[in-house]
Design a protein around this motif. Structure first.
Motif, mmCIF file in Angstrom:
data_model
loop_
_atom_site.group_PDB
_atom_site.id
_atom_site.type_symbol
_atom_site.label_atom_id
_atom_site.label_comp_id
_atom_site.label_asym_id
_atom_site.label_seq_id
_atom_site.Cartn_x
_atom_site.Cartn_y
_atom_site.Cartn_z
ATOM 1 N N GLN A 162 44.979 31.261 33.669
ATOM 2 C CA GLN A 162 45.265 31.074 32.252
ATOM 3 C C GLN A 162 46.157 32.170 31.675
ATOM 4 O OE1 GLN A 162 41.324 30.850 30.597
ATOM 5 N NE2 GLN A 162 41.228 28.631 30.767
ATOM 6 N N ASN A 163 46.318 33.265 32.417
ATOM 7 C CA ASN A 163 47.001 34.408 31.820
ATOM 8 C C ASN A 163 48.195 34.938 32.592
ATOM 9 O OD1 ASN A 163 45.275 35.245 29.366
ATOM 10 N ND2 ASN A 163 43.772 34.857 30.969
ATOM 11 N N VAL A 164 48.455 34.432 33.791
ATOM 12 C CA VAL A 164 49.679 34.849 34.496
ATOM 13 C C VAL A 164 50.771 33.820 34.209
ATOM 14 C CG1 VAL A 164 48.443 36.071 36.326
ATOM 15 C CG2 VAL A 164 49.035 33.661 36.616
ATOM 16 N N PRO A 165 52.031 34.259 34.118
ATOM 17 C CA PRO A 165 53.108 33.343 33.771
ATOM 18 C C PRO A 165 53.652 32.530 34.937
ATOM 19 C CG PRO A 165 53.964 35.557 34.003
ATOM 20 C CD PRO A 165 52.470 35.656 34.204
ATOM 21 N N PHE A 166 52.931 32.545 36.074
ATOM 22 C CA PHE A 166 53.391 31.791 37.245
ATOM 23 C C PHE A 166 52.185 31.293 38.010
ATOM 24 C CE2 PHE A 166 53.335 36.346 38.063
ATOM 25 C CZ PHE A 166 52.449 36.424 39.107
ATOM 26 N N ASN A 167 52.385 30.336 38.871
ATOM 27 C CA ASN A 167 51.294 29.749 39.649
ATOM 28 C C ASN A 167 51.157 30.449 41.001
ATOM 29 O OD1 ASN A 167 50.626 27.751 37.742
ATOM 30 N ND2 ASN A 167 52.331 26.477 38.455
ATOM 31 N N LEU A 168 49.909 30.689 41.404
ATOM 32 C CA LEU A 168 49.621 31.243 42.714
ATOM 33 C C LEU A 168 49.019 30.156 43.583
ATOM 34 C CD1 LEU A 168 48.024 34.654 41.680
ATOM 35 C CD2 LEU A 168 50.332 34.281 42.543
ATOM 36 N N PRO A 169 49.374 30.102 44.874
ATOM 37 C CA PRO A 169 48.847 29.056 45.758
ATOM 38 C C PRO A 169 47.322 29.014 45.777
ATOM 39 C CG PRO A 169 50.655 30.217 46.804
ATOM 40 C CD PRO A 169 50.348 30.960 45.544
ATOM 41 N N VAL A 170 46.689 30.192 45.795
ATOM 42 C CA VAL A 170 45.230 30.207 45.874
ATOM 43 C C VAL A 170 44.590 29.621 44.625
ATOM 44 C CG1 VAL A 170 44.962 32.516 44.857
ATOM 45 C CG2 VAL A 170 43.244 31.676 46.462
ATOM 46 N N LEU A 188 39.622 36.459 44.319
ATOM 47 C CA LEU A 188 40.259 35.174 44.016
ATOM 48 C C LEU A 188 39.698 34.055 44.891
ATOM 49 C CD1 LEU A 188 44.009 36.203 43.594
ATOM 50 C CD2 LEU A 188 42.600 35.091 41.860
ATOM 51 N N ALA A 189 39.359 34.396 46.123
ATOM 52 C CA ALA A 189 38.858 33.384 47.049
ATOM 53 C C ALA A 189 37.428 32.959 46.733
ATOM 54 C CB ALA A 189 38.944 33.917 48.485
ATOM 55 N N ILE A 190 36.588 33.873 46.256
ATOM 56 C CA ILE A 190 35.163 33.566 46.094
ATOM 57 C C ILE A 190 34.736 33.324 44.655
ATOM 58 C CG2 ILE A 190 34.607 34.888 48.169
ATOM 59 C CD1 ILE A 190 33.557 37.132 46.393
ATOM 60 N N SER A 191 35.572 33.659 43.674
ATOM 61 C CA SER A 191 35.173 33.541 42.271
ATOM 62 C C SER A 191 36.028 32.520 41.536
ATOM 63 C CB SER A 191 35.277 34.902 41.570
ATOM 64 O OG SER A 191 35.050 34.757 40.177
ATOM 65 N N ALA A 192 35.433 31.394 41.212
ATOM 66 C CA ALA A 192 36.145 30.370 40.452
ATOM 67 C C ALA A 192 36.450 30.862 39.042
ATOM 68 C CB ALA A 192 35.296 29.095 40.391
ATOM 69 N N THR A 249 25.070 38.023 36.519
ATOM 70 C CA THR A 249 24.782 38.742 37.768
ATOM 71 C C THR A 249 25.549 38.164 38.951
ATOM 72 O OG1 THR A 249 22.837 37.320 38.028
ATOM 73 C CG2 THR A 249 22.490 39.489 37.032
ATOM 74 N N GLY A 250 25.756 36.851 38.961
ATOM 75 C CA GLY A 250 26.480 36.236 40.064
ATOM 76 C C GLY A 250 27.916 36.725 40.143
ATOM 77 N N GLU A 251 28.583 36.790 38.992
ATOM 78 C CA GLU A 251 29.979 37.234 38.970
ATOM 79 C C GLU A 251 30.080 38.713 39.342
ATOM 80 O OE1 GLU A 251 33.835 36.317 38.915
ATOM 81 O OE2 GLU A 251 32.204 34.907 38.480
ATOM 82 N N ILE A 252 29.145 39.517 38.842
ATOM 83 C CA ILE A 252 29.147 40.941 39.169
ATOM 84 C C ILE A 252 28.878 41.146 40.658
ATOM 85 C CG2 ILE A 252 27.952 43.131 38.763
ATOM 86 C CD1 ILE A 252 27.456 42.180 35.884
ATOM 87 N N VAL A 306 43.201 43.747 49.099
ATOM 88 C CA VAL A 306 42.050 43.105 49.736
ATOM 89 C C VAL A 306 41.020 42.705 48.689
ATOM 90 C CG1 VAL A 306 40.084 43.496 51.271
ATOM 91 C CG2 VAL A 306 42.372 44.257 51.949
ATOM 92 N N TYR A 307 40.724 43.614 47.755
ATOM 93 C CA TYR A 307 39.693 43.358 46.738
ATOM 94 C C TYR A 307 40.039 42.122 45.909
ATOM 95 C CZ TYR A 307 36.984 44.022 42.435
ATOM 96 O OH TYR A 307 36.157 43.845 41.348
ATOM 97 N N PHE A 308 41.248 42.069 45.372
ATOM 98 C CA PHE A 308 41.600 40.952 44.501
ATOM 99 C C PHE A 308 41.820 39.660 45.285
ATOM 100 C CE2 PHE A 308 42.715 44.485 41.611
ATOM 101 C CZ PHE A 308 41.938 44.095 40.533
ATOM 102 N N ALA A 309 42.259 39.765 46.519
ATOM 103 C CA ALA A 309 42.392 38.557 47.336
ATOM 104 C C ALA A 309 41.028 37.936 47.608
ATOM 105 C CB ALA A 309 43.090 38.905 48.653
ATOM 106 N N VAL A 310 40.050 38.773 47.955
ATOM 107 C CA VAL A 310 38.697 38.281 48.205
ATOM 108 C C VAL A 310 38.099 37.703 46.933
ATOM 109 C CG1 VAL A 310 36.345 38.950 48.837
ATOM 110 C CG2 VAL A 310 38.294 39.853 50.136
#
Length: 484
Positions: free
Chosen positions: A472-480, A460-464, A407-410, A454-458
């Motif tokens: 684990q699944n993108v072929p590059f590193n993101l700063p966030v 990424l910011a709030i969901s570990a 429920t927390g992730e949803i 906006v949706y995916f940025a938020v």
């Protein structure tokens, strides 16, 4: 959870395929209008129902038995034998009732329907073998090949003046192409197609006698309303309804990709250990079952009329129907994961019970509500029936596996979607006030892209957990990611 490169490849492939189909539907609607699109949709819906009788659950049974790793060639040949035999019987019925079929569809399409049924059944067998062989990514890549070739040929034939017939010919050729390519990969991984014994047929039938209703549920979710609408409303309205479905189902792609990717893994793990061993996978599948559907509900509500306007001037009247269908797909996104779990742990009997509830409610409510409220009743019937089956599916999985609903992730996904909706709404008001773009398609593309960002940025910011999956699944590193 590590979804893996297989899941990502499968999802991107399905996304690309649906994008091609989405664009092709827009072109067809704008060139031919809602009427021919309605005829085509009713015919394909009829094929989908006939395919249920042609498969009787064999696809799921083949995937299950092949995924267990024993006698793969025997199960493959046994499944092919049963499916082809059933096709011959159904084709005879089509010829016998060809006059009634023409009257119902509103077009002389009996021959096309028989050919489409054949390629659909063969494609289903190919996909089930690929899933069972843990080649889900191959199955996913074939999807855009089929959709793309179908769309391009349909567009070319329409441009050449073929009209409605071009829709059927393009559909058939698109399937033929992927059947050949998929067959090549299967031949490489199952070189020995040994003659099946009686026990191979029996074990397929033992699984299929329960899982056939799962196939019925899947097709009824997409086509019962269109089939029933064919008896109550014009082809034009069915075309508008089909366009709304086309948009709503675009949002359930990730949920379907997740189910297809996880099935062989859960099946193998459950067979080696016990059902409880898949508990963590179940939790993670529910975490992401609504990843695209939740923001899609907000975006669809705000942009429904503008999106449908892309299809043509007669399509925006389906805006309310579109919103209701997105809700139905949101429920189905979670239900897919739970039914997938029941089948993976070899409990098709419980999945059968869930599907009985869905089928009974769906048919009954569609007939009653369509007769009372027309196409809005069709959308409502689908939504109510899938919601009821979702509750029952949860009950059965919870009785076998000790897992926690994430429920927390949803909730984090809903929070990110609310913020996204605020940005999209502000964008709509700005456009209405200042008329910055003065172009509907450009406005829709801009707001959808902005909202998704906006949706995916938020998130990424709030969901570990979401950051971990992406990392684990993108072929590059993101700063966030590195900072979290």
């Amino acid at each position: 959870m590590r979804l893996g490169q297989t899941s990502i490849i499968y999802f991107i492939s399905k996304f690309f395929a649906s994008g091609l189909g989405f664009l092709a539907t827009i072109y067809i609607a704008r060139m031919l209008g809602a009427g021919p699109l309605g005829i085509y949709s009713v015919a394909i819906g009829l094929v989908s129902w006939l395919a249920i009788a042609g498969k009787v659950g064999l696809s799921g049974a083949v995937s299950k038995r092949v995924s267990e790793g024993q006698d793969r060639g025997e199960y493959a040949l046994a499944g092919a034998t049963i499916i082809f035999s059933l096709f011959v019987l159904i084709a005879c019925v089509l010829v016998l009732f060809r006059t009634q079929i023409v009257d119902y569809v509103g077009y002389p399409a009996t021959g096309y329907i028989a050919l489409i049924l054949l390629v659909v059944l063969l494609n289903s067998l190919i996909n089930s073998l690929l899933v069972g062989l843990h080649l889900v990514h191959v199955s996913g890549v074939l999807s855009p090949v089929r959709t793309g070739s179908r769309a391009l040929l349909q567009i070319a034939l329409i441009a050449a003046g073929a009209g409605t017939a071009g829709l059927f010919v393009g559909h058939i050729v698109g399937y033929c192409l992927v059947i050949g390519v998929g067959g090549y990969f299967i031949a490489r991984n199952v070189p020995d197609l040994s003659r099946p014994k009686r026990r191979h047929f029996e074990q397929l039938v033992d699984f299929a006698k329960f899982s056939w209703l799962g196939s019925l549920q899947s097709q009824m979710f997409s086509y019962t309303d269109i089939i029933v609408l064919g008896a109550f409303v014009s082809s034009g309205l069915i075309g508008v309804y089909a366009a709304a479905w086309n948009i709503a189902e675009f949002l359930i792609l990730f949920s379907g990709a997740l189910s297809s990717t996880l099935f062989p893994e859960m099946s193998s793990l459950s067979a080696k250990e016990d059902p409880q061993a898949v508990a963590r996978i179940v939790e993670q599948s529910l975490s992401f079952g609504g990843l695209f559907l939740i923001p899609g509900l907000f975006g669809g509500t705000l942009l429904s009329e503008r999106i449908l306007r892309i299809y043509g001037p007669e399509f925006p009247k389906g805006a309310t129907v579109l919103i209701v269908l997105i809700v139905a797909n949101l429920f189905m996104g979670y239900q897919n994961q739970l039914l997938n779990t029941l089948n993976a742990i070899d409990r098709p009997d419980l999945a059968f019970r869930v599907n009985v509830v869905f089928v009974g409610l769906n048919v009954t409510l569609n007939v009653v509500l369509i007769s009372l409220y027309g196409w809005l009743g069709a959308a409502a019937a689908t939504t109510v029936s899938v919601a009821a089956s979702l509750v029952l599916a949860y009950y059965h999985v919870d009785a076998i596996i000790d897992f926690a609903v994430p429920t927390g992730e949803i909730a984090k996904q809903w929070f990110a979607a609310v913020l996204m909706a605020g940005v999209v709404h502000a964008g709509l008001r700005t456009e209405a006030t200042y008329g910055l773009l003065n172009h509907n398609v450009a406005t829709v593309v801009l707001l959808v892209g902005l909202g998704a960002g906006v949706y995916f940025a938020v998130l990424l910011a709030i969901s570990a957990e979401f950051r971990t999956v992406v990392d684990q699944n993108v072929p590059f590193n993101l700063p966030v990611l590195s900072s979290g």
